[in-house]
Every structure is written in structure tokens, then in C-alpha cells.
Scaffold this motif. Structure first.
Motif, PDB file in Angstrom:
ATOM      1  N   ASP A 176       0.770  -1.163   0.027  1.00  0.00           N
ATOM      2  CA  ASP A 176      -0.204   0.030   0.077  1.00  0.00           C
ATOM      3  C   ASP A 176       0.737   1.322  -0.131  1.00  0.00           C
ATOM      4  N   SER A 177       2.147   1.371   0.790  1.00  0.00           N
ATOM      5  CA  SER A 177       2.867   2.250   0.868  1.00  0.00           C
ATOM      6  C   SER A 177       4.248   2.044   0.840  1.00  0.00           C
ATOM      7  N   VAL A 178       5.045   2.969   0.353  1.00  0.00           N
ATOM      8  CA  VAL A 178       6.682   2.601  -0.050  1.00  0.00           C
ATOM      9  C   VAL A 178       7.309   3.775   0.475  1.00  0.00           C
ATOM     10  N   LEU A 179       8.202   3.557   1.520  1.00  0.00           N
ATOM     11  CA  LEU A 179       9.271   4.565   1.771  1.00  0.00           C
ATOM     12  C   LEU A 179      10.546   3.952   1.521  1.00  0.00           C
ATOM     13  N   VAL A 180      11.348   4.979   1.039  1.00  0.00           N
ATOM     14  CA  VAL A 180      12.801   4.603   0.533  1.00  0.00           C
ATOM     15  C   VAL A 180      13.943   5.371   1.466  1.00  0.00           C
ATOM     16  N   LEU A 181      14.662   4.554   1.997  1.00  0.00           N
ATOM     17  CA  LEU A 181      15.569   5.089   2.796  1.00  0.00           C
ATOM     18  C   LEU A 181      16.905   5.183   1.945  1.00  0.00           C
ATOM     19  N   CYS A 231      12.126   9.272   1.521  1.00  0.00           N
ATOM     20  CA  CYS A 231      11.024   9.960   0.901  1.00  0.00           C
ATOM     21  C   CYS A 231       9.935   8.703   0.664  1.00  0.00           C
ATOM     22  N   VAL A 232       8.717   9.286   0.649  1.00  0.00           N
ATOM     23  CA  VAL A 232       7.450   8.159   0.407  1.00  0.00           C
ATOM     24  C   VAL A 232       7.344   8.294  -1.152  1.00  0.00           C
ATOM     25  N   THR A 233       7.443   7.228  -1.711  1.00  0.00           N
ATOM     26  CA  THR A 233       7.147   7.227  -3.115  1.00  0.00           C
ATOM     27  C   THR A 233       5.859   6.499  -3.543  1.00  0.00           C
ATOM     28  N   LYS A 234       5.205   6.220  -2.521  1.00  0.00           N
ATOM     29  CA  LYS A 234       3.592   5.723  -2.747  1.00  0.00           C
ATOM     30  C   LYS A 234       2.935   5.453  -1.335  1.00  0.00           C
ATOM     31  N   SER A 235       1.667   6.028  -1.405  1.00  0.00           N
ATOM     32  CA  SER A 235       0.820   5.858  -0.387  1.00  0.00           C
ATOM     33  C   SER A 235      -0.875   5.718  -0.842  1.00  0.00           C
ATOM     34  N   ARG A 236      -1.147   4.345  -1.153  1.00  0.00           N
ATOM     35  CA  ARG A 236      -2.350   3.992  -1.674  1.00  0.00           C
ATOM     36  C   ARG A 236      -3.584   4.493  -0.785  1.00  0.00           C
ATOM     37  N   ARG A 244       5.507  14.643  -0.979  1.00  0.00           N
ATOM     38  CA  ARG A 244       6.319  13.853  -1.821  1.00  0.00           C
ATOM     39  C   ARG A 244       8.069  14.229  -1.835  1.00  0.00           C
ATOM     40  N   SER A 245       8.259  15.360  -0.875  1.00  0.00           N
ATOM     41  CA  SER A 245       9.685  15.973  -0.562  1.00  0.00           C
ATOM     42  C   SER A 245      10.597  14.882   0.194  1.00  0.00           C
ATOM     43  N   ILE A 246      11.616  14.988   0.016  1.00  0.00           N
ATOM     44  CA  ILE A 246      12.810  14.175   0.469  1.00  0.00           C
ATOM     45  C   ILE A 246      13.047  14.988   1.838  1.00  0.00           C
TER      46      ILE A 246
END
Length: 458
Positions: A410-415, A427-432, A438-440
Motif C-alpha cells: 500500500d505504501s513505500v518508503l525509501v531510505l 522519501c515516500v514514493t507511494k501511499s495508496r 513527496r519531499s525528501i
């Protein structure tokens, strides 16, 4: 004779798949040597006998009854209270008519509720095909006269089933196979034919294969993980436990969300997951940590360095660990273990540490994606907030990473670790289903866990 009734199989997982076996009926359990046909049959007889049913085992063998019992007694589930009537294999091949009479006499004497003939293949071996078919028609008529569940064990290749007269006379066919993949073997069960079941259920189970396992404790089948039938999603917000992060998710994660935290080694994914679980524990939400790389003891020590006392919550029955070597697990068994723990302990949060480790047990990418898809759907159907972590290859900028499992979550967070400035960013690349920023953002790993930094400009 009474009408059809559904009775327990006595095999873990099999009742969940079939809803029980129909009685009276004749089921052919087929496969090559060593796939567990006899163990499955003996376990069904043992459990039936323990429940007060009359059970009869007719082995076609060269071994004595005493020797057979000696071998079978090594199985933890074995109960020797059921009747055993061994028939000499050489005699059954040379004089099948005498064998037929012998089988009829012992069935008449015992009047069993369940019968196993193991194996059925040698019977009628000495006949030409026409006579052999007539022999099995006579045996089938004999079995049909009794109100019982009959298992006929057959040493048959799958390609031989179509031409086997036993297949045509059976109400159901269960086929067991061993499939070698890399350094381990998978056992799979197929339902080729199952009469008497609801057409919708029958169509589903006959179109799929099911993993099973065999050990001294018995035979276990692993149903495919499915979401709850009645789903009412709870869209309230829950805190991640990471100071400053909930604002990036418009006030927190939706309760039923699955969050994938992705990054290279050293970006703090494990700390992130433990902090997420700790936030739930503080709110009296039960949690499970699913781990492959670290032992529970190591995770407890890591958490202690952050000031988090996980042992307290273990003692209170709020925190549970499932730890497995990924190269040794059966995916179906692993999923069943997670499901059992969730439903037994009323779990609210799940931290699944390292989906990439599952590649050792599921090298096929489609199988791995299917596993994760089934798992996230099941967790969502129970309104469980879940956090998965996975390793990614280094990239120049957070958000540019290629993440195979991203489409499932559902959601993706990239470190991201920045080599140039020795700083960390997320940054959050996805949040269904919800807004997200969307900021870093820059974050830090402190002695008290992860937090977003507010003292820097990016």
C-alpha cells in the motif's frame, strides 16, 4: 446405507482445504515411492481410531504385522488400536481371487468406518488386463456395500492415472509428488478428482497444488493463505513511532496498510521496524516480528540499546517472534505459522524483516510475489498494520530505486545514504488511498531510534 456425510480427515490443513472427506466414498491416494502415501493413510486411521471409529489397515506386503508395527511406532502420531490384517504380496499377485475373498472376510468381520488398502497396485497383477479390470469391479462392488471411507493407496505415475481402472472407480484422487528445486525438495498435493464437494469448492481445489510436509510428528498440508471472507476495512490512522514521519502520511498510516521500507544495508530498516512495533506495544497493540537474519535474542539486545525493553512485552503476551532459516522453510508452512500466531494472539501489527531473504526458499520471482501478495491481502483483511523491509541496490537519489515488491504494498518508503555528505534521507514514493508528502526528508539514527531532522535544509 445413510446419505453422504463429511468427516474429519485427521490431517492438519486438509480439513481446511476440503471441509472434510465424504463418507461413504473411495479415495485413491497415488504417487511414486517415498512421497508419504502410507504416512498420510496411517495418520488418518490413527486419528480416527483415537476418536472411537473402527479403522482397518490392510497392507499388501512381504513384512510381518509385528515388523510393520515396529516401523510405524517410530511415528509420533501412530496409534496401534486399529485393526491390521496383512496380506502377503506374492500371494496377492499369484492368487488374486483368494486375496479378494480374504479382504471381503476381514471387512465383514471388522465392519470398519475407515479402511486403507496399501498398496492397491499389486492386486490382480497376475491377470491379463480384461480380467484385472473385472477383478477391480468386483472389489469395488464389495466396498460399495459398506458405509465407510476407503483409501486405496497406489504406486502410480501421474501419466498412468488415466488408464488405471482404479482411477475410474474412485470418487476422488489425491496425487502426491516430490519436486526437486535447487538444494531442497518440495512436496506437493493435487486433487485430480473429488466427487461430492460443492462445485465451487471443487473447481478451486482441483485447479491448484498444495505444499505438504512429512516428519515424525506426521503429515501436514498447507492451505493457500486467503483473506477473511467478510472484510470491513478500518481507515483510522495509526502512528509509525518515527517522530516527524506521520505528517508525511497525512497523519499516520491507515490501519489496514502494508508499508514497505526499502534501502541499502545500513540505512536503519531494522531499527525502523522495531520502532514501529514498539509504538504499537506502548498502545497495548500486540505484535509479531518475522525475522530470518537475526535471532529474537539479538533483536532484543539491539532494541535494548535504544532503550526499548521488548522482554517486558514478551512476558506480558503482547510480543511474539517467528524466526526461520530462509533456506529451510516451506513457504506454505511459514505462512500457516504466521496465520496461526496472528489468530491465536489477536495481533495488531506485523514487522516482516527482510523480504529479500525469501528468495532462498522461493527463487522463482512469480512464486515470491504470489507469497507477498497473499500475505499482504490476508493482513489487510484483518485490519493489521504491517511493515516489510527489503534491500535495494545503491542509487544516486532516493526514489529512483527499482523495487520489485513495491506494486504489492500500500505504501513505500525509501531510505537513502548520501555518500557525498554522509547524511541519510527518506522519501515516500507511494501511499495508496491517502495523500502523502513527496519531499525528501533528512533523518538521523540516534541512541533513541530514528527521527526526522528539522535542523537542516535540503
Amino acid at each position: 446405507m445413510d446419505g453422504l456425510k463429511s468427516i474429519s480427515c485427521g490431517i492438519k490443513g486438509l480439513d481446511e482445504i476440503l471441509g472434510g472427506m465424504m463418507s461413504p466414498s473411495t479415495i485413491l491416494v497415488a504417487g511414486t515411492a517415498g512421497v508419504g502415501k502410507t504416512i498420510m493413510s496411517l495418520q488418518m486411521l490413527s486419528n480416527a481410531s483415537k476418536k472411537g471409529e473402527k479403522a482397518l489397515y490392510i497392507p499388501i506386503t512381504t513384512e510381518s504385522t509385528e515388523k510393520l508395527k515396529m516401523y510405524h511406532s517410530t511415528l509420533d502420531f501412530f496409534d496401534d488400536s486399529f485393526e491390521v490384517h496383512a496380506i502377503n504380496r506374492q500371494l496377492s499377485e499369484k492368487d488374486p481371487l483368494t486375496t479378494l475373498i480374504d479382504i471381503g472376510n476381514v471387512i465383514e468381520s471388522v465392519k470398519p468406518d475407515r479402511l486403507v488398502i496399501d498398496p492397491i497396485t499389486p492386486l490382480g497383477f497376475g491377470f491379463v488386463e480384461q480380467e484385472r479390470r473385472r477383478f477391480f469391479y468386483t472389489l469395488d462392488s464389495m466396498l460399495q456395500e459398506r458405509d465407510m471411507l476407503t483409501l486405496l493407496v497406489g504406486e502410480l505415475l501421474k501419466t498412468e492415472l488415466h488408464n488405471s481402472v482404479v482411477s475410474h472407480l474412485s470418487d476422488g484422487i489425491i496425487y502426491l509428488t516430490r519436486e526437486d528445486s535447487n538444494s531442497k525438495a518440495d512436496h506437493r498435493m493435487e486433487f485430480i478428482k473429488m466427487r461430492g464437494l460443492d462445485p465451487g469448492i471443487r473447481s478451486e481445489i482441483t485447479s491448484r497444488k498444495y505444499l505438504y510436509n512429512i516428519n515424525s510428528t506426521g503429515f501436514a498440508v498447507y492451505p493457500h493463505l486467503k483473506p477473511e471472507k467478510k472484510i470491513t476495512l478500518d481507515d483510522t490512522r495509526v502512528g509509525t513511532g518515527i517522530p516527524g514521519l506521520d505528517g508525511m502520511f497525512d497523519g499516520g498510516l491507515l490501519k489496514y496498510n502494508s508499508l514497505l521500507v526499502a534501502g541499502t544495508p545500513g540505512t536503519g530498516k531494522k531499527i525502523f521496524g522495531l520502532q514501529f512495533i514498539m509504538q504499537g506495544l506502548k498502545n497495548n497493540e500486540a505484535g509479531i516480528v518475522v525475522t530470518f537474519e537475526d535471532t529474537p535474542h539479538q533483536m532484543i539486545l539491539d532494541a535494548k540499546r535504544m532503550g526499548w525493553d521488548l522482554e517486558r512485552y514478551i512476558d506480558d503476551g503482547l510480543l511474539f517472534f517467528i524466526c526461520n532459516n530462509p533456506s529451510e522453510i516451506y513457504p506454505g508452512e511459514h505462512a500457516a505459522n504466521i496465520k496461526e500466531n496472528i489468530e491465536t494472539n489477536n495481533i495488531n501489527r506485523v514487522f516482516f524483516d527482510g523480504t529479500n531473504h525469501l528468495e532462498l526458499s522461493m527463487p522463482d520471482n512469480l512464486e515470491l510475489r504470489g507469497y507477498l501478495y497473499s500475505m499482504t491481502n490476508y493482513l489487510k483483511s484483518r485490519n493489521i498494520t504491517s511493515l516489510f523491509t527489503t534491500d535495494t541496490a545503491p542509487s544516486e537519489c532516493p526514489g529512483n530505486e527499482k523495487i520489485d515488491a513495491a506494486s504489492i504494498m500500500d505504501s513505500v518508503l525509501v531510505l537513502h545514504n548520501s555518500r557525498a555528505r554522509d547524511r541519510r534521507y527518506m522519501c515516500v514514493t507511494k501511499s495508496r488511498g491517502t495523500k502523502h508528502k513527496r519531499s525528501i526528508k533528512e533523518y538521523a539514527i540516534t541512541e533513541n531510534g530514528i527521527k526526522l531532522r528539522t535542523d537542516t535544509l535540503i
